[in-house]
Write an enzyme that holds these catalytic residues in place. Structure first.
Site, PDB file in Angstrom:
ATOM      1  N   TYR A  95      25.337  -9.158 -17.434  1.00 23.68           N
ATOM      2  CA  TYR A  95      23.879  -9.250 -18.234  1.00 23.68           C
ATOM      3  C   TYR A  95      23.489 -10.540 -17.980  1.00 23.68           C
ATOM      4  O   TYR A  95      23.915 -11.427 -17.643  1.00 23.68           O
ATOM      5  CB  TYR A  95      24.101  -9.154 -19.872  1.00 23.68           C
ATOM      6  N   CYS A  96      22.049 -10.492 -18.187  1.00 25.57           N
ATOM      7  CA  CYS A  96      21.314 -12.029 -18.315  1.00 25.57           C
ATOM      8  C   CYS A  96      20.328 -11.782 -19.604  1.00 25.57           C
ATOM      9  O   CYS A  96      20.497 -10.969 -20.449  1.00 25.57           O
ATOM     10  CB  CYS A  96      20.520 -12.016 -16.940  1.00 25.57           C
ATOM     11  N   ASP A  97      19.150 -12.548 -19.599  1.00 29.86           N
ATOM     12  CA  ASP A  97      18.209 -12.296 -20.549  1.00 29.86           C
ATOM     13  C   ASP A  97      17.244 -10.978 -20.570  1.00 29.86           C
ATOM     14  O   ASP A  97      17.296 -10.266 -21.357  1.00 29.86           O
ATOM     15  CB  ASP A  97      16.969 -13.454 -20.583  1.00 29.86           C
ATOM     16  N   SER A 102      20.466  -9.748 -13.453  1.00 28.97           N
ATOM     17  CA  SER A 102      21.748  -8.741 -13.629  1.00 28.97           C
ATOM     18  C   SER A 102      21.803  -7.780 -12.551  1.00 28.97           C
ATOM     19  O   SER A 102      22.690  -7.548 -11.968  1.00 28.97           O
ATOM     20  CB  SER A 102      21.640  -8.171 -14.946  1.00 28.97           C
ATOM     21  N   LEU A 123      19.708  -9.024 -22.694  1.00 26.65           N
ATOM     22  CA  LEU A 123      20.099  -9.631 -24.038  1.00 26.65           C
ATOM     23  C   LEU A 123      18.475  -9.398 -24.837  1.00 26.65           C
ATOM     24  O   LEU A 123      18.687  -9.422 -26.072  1.00 26.65           O
ATOM     25  CB  LEU A 123      20.727 -10.890 -24.328  1.00 26.65           C
TER      26      LEU A 123
END
Length: 140
Positions: A95-97, A102, A123
């Protein structure tokens, strides 16, 4: 991404440089994306064991907020560190923002044979659910 990029390349021996058109370049990097799963499903996989979170954001982003138990392996370092810091027997949810980093990370991990999925939307799209199911770790 369709955006201008910059990179430096140093040749260690004689060679040839060629220019590719955007469509030629795309044919080299096109890939089937990793499966992207919603937060609820992803958190259940992690909770059941055998699957771990990988946060591919930069350390300063990771320090501000992260999922409990996540490994911070920034995308910029992934190629160098994946084989020494990750166990190929585990499954991983990256995951990333927003999901962009990702996707790139999942591509690199899949090339090396890792079992990987991405958190759908990152996220940013799941903040309410993340806060409801996990306590976001905050550093002082």
């Amino acid at each position: 991404s369709g955006r201008n990029r910059n990179a430096s390349v140093t040749m260690l021996s004689d060679g040839m440089v060629i220019r590719l058109s955007p469509s030629q370049f795309a044919s080299f990097v096109e890939h089937t994306p990793a499966e992207s799963i919603p937060f609820e499903q992803a958190s259940q996989r992690v909770a059941s064991g055998g699957t771990k979170w990988i946060d591919v954001r930069m350390p300063n982003e990771f320090k501000k907020e992260r999922l409990e138990g996540a490994i911070n392996l920034p995308l910029i370092l992934l190629r160098v560190k994946m084989e020494t810091e990750l166990n190929p027997d585990n499954g991983y949810i990256v995951y990333c923002d927003d999901g962009r980093r990702s996707d790139a990370a999942a591509f690199l991990l899949r090339q090396r044979g890792f079992n990987v999925m991405t958190l759908k939307g990152g996220l940013d799209s799941r903040t309410d659910q993340v806060e409801a199911l996990y306590t976001l770790k905050e550093s002082a």
